[in-house]
Write a protein that holds these residues in place. Structure first.
Motif, PDB file in Angstrom:
ATOM      1  N   LEU A  46       0.827  -1.133   0.056  1.00 20.73           N
ATOM      2  CA  LEU A  46      -0.183  -0.624  -0.080  1.00 20.73           C
ATOM      3  C   LEU A  46       0.874   1.123  -0.009  1.00 20.73           C
ATOM      4  O   LEU A  46       1.803   1.247   0.930  1.00 20.73           O
ATOM      5  N   LYS A 183      -2.807  -0.453   7.184  1.00 18.81           N
ATOM      6  CA  LYS A 183      -2.678  -2.042   6.251  1.00 18.81           C
ATOM      7  C   LYS A 183      -4.282  -3.412   6.772  1.00 18.81           C
ATOM      8  O   LYS A 183      -4.472  -3.867   5.881  1.00 18.81           O
ATOM      9  N   ALA A 186      -6.827  -1.898   4.513  1.00 19.23           N
ATOM     10  CA  ALA A 186      -6.493  -2.397   3.043  1.00 19.23           C
ATOM     11  C   ALA A 186      -7.106  -4.194   2.824  1.00 19.23           C
ATOM     12  O   ALA A 186      -7.691  -4.037   2.339  1.00 19.23           O
ATOM     13  N   ASN A 190      -9.551  -5.738   0.088  1.00 18.73           N
ATOM     14  CA  ASN A 190      -9.183  -6.791  -0.863  1.00 18.73           C
ATOM     15  C   ASN A 190     -10.682  -7.741   0.164  1.00 18.73           C
ATOM     16  O   ASN A 190     -10.418  -9.195  -0.752  1.00 18.73           O
ATOM     17  N   ILE A 198      -5.797  -0.067  -4.688  1.00 20.06           N
ATOM     18  CA  ILE A 198      -6.069   0.394  -3.108  1.00 20.06           C
ATOM     19  C   ILE A 198      -4.879   2.010  -2.921  1.00 20.06           C
ATOM     20  O   ILE A 198      -3.475   1.099  -3.436  1.00 20.06           O
ATOM     21  N   SER A 199      -5.009   2.957  -2.686  1.00 14.86           N
ATOM     22  CA  SER A 199      -4.066   3.873  -2.027  1.00 14.86           C
ATOM     23  C   SER A 199      -4.180   5.011  -1.114  1.00 14.86           C
ATOM     24  O   SER A 199      -5.476   4.433  -1.054  1.00 14.86           O
ATOM     25  N   ALA A 200      -3.830   5.416  -0.619  1.00 19.75           N
ATOM     26  CA  ALA A 200      -4.004   6.091   0.914  1.00 19.75           C
ATOM     27  C   ALA A 200      -3.593   7.163   0.496  1.00 19.75           C
ATOM     28  O   ALA A 200      -1.854   8.346   0.541  1.00 19.75           O
TER      29      ALA A 200
END
Ligand SMILES: [Zn+2]
Length: 210
Positions: A46, A183, A186, A190, A198-200
């Motif tokens: 991520l 974490k 994510a 998933n 996904i990113s943040a």
């Protein structure tokens, strides 16, 4: 903002959120501890983009937003998050903003869900939709005194899905410390069977904990 605060701001001039001196929202001295920058943290696949180093002034601004519901502090955090949105080459048509959920206890204490509130305001300004699809399972304890390893353990299985997530997902939080929360978020996203992209983005980034 509470009515009492609104009235008090009319009577008393603004004070710096960092040092409480009479000044604009952040005085020139404290603004050196609130400088926008491109920080990248990678957390097991991520990528987390953050804008401001978690300095003592940044800590005070986060507390002012979180615990005191200060709308000027909210605005600073929103600006920090939107600055990353502008800098990153996202295809804004596909993106959904996914707020990190707060515990029921903190929503009760604060009188609002702090991150959801901020994310909704960002959505209104940018037109990017919010996907409020995560919730806490209620198994976690307060993380502030835990070290890195304990936080990872504390967050395991702590977030679940309450709605289906589609599109390119952008997790939003106020600060990244160990990355345990992001974490886990994510992982929950998933877990629904297909691997979402996904990113943040976080407003602030703390020095890594040991
Ligand atoms: Zn100041």
């Amino acid at each position: 903002m509470h009515r009492v605060q609104e009235i008090s701001q009319l009577i008393f001039p603004t004070r710096c959120l960092g040092c409480n001196k009479l000044s604009p929202i952040i005085c020139p001295d404290c603004s050196t501890q609130w400088e926008k920058n491109k920080f990248i943290t990678r957390q097991s696949g991520l990528t987390v983009h953050s804008t401001i180093l978690y300095t003592p002034v940044a800590a005070k601004i986060i507390v002012a937003a979180k615990e005191n519901g200060s709308s000027s502090a909210d605005k600073l955090l929103m600006e920090a998050i939107m600055w990353q949105l502008q800098n990153l080459n996202f295809n804004l048509n596909n993106i959904r903003l996914v707020p990190i959920p707060s515990s029921k206890r903190s929503i009760r204490n604060r009188g609002r869900s702090f991150i959801i509130d901020i994310v909704q305001q960002i959505s209104q300004q940018t037109g990017i939709p919010v996907l409020d699809c995560l919730s806490l399972t209620g198994k976690t304890i307060d993380q502030s005194r835990l070290n890195r390893k304990q936080r990872l353990e504390n967050m395991k299985g702590a977030i679940s899905m309450k709605a289906v997530a589609r599109g390119e997902l952008l997790l939003i939080d106020d600060v990244i410390t160990t990355g345990a929360t992001l974490k886990e978020a994510a992982r929950a996203l998933n877990s629904q069977g297909f691997y979402a992209q996904i990113s943040a983005i976080t407003a602030c980034v703390a020095q890594p904990l040991r």
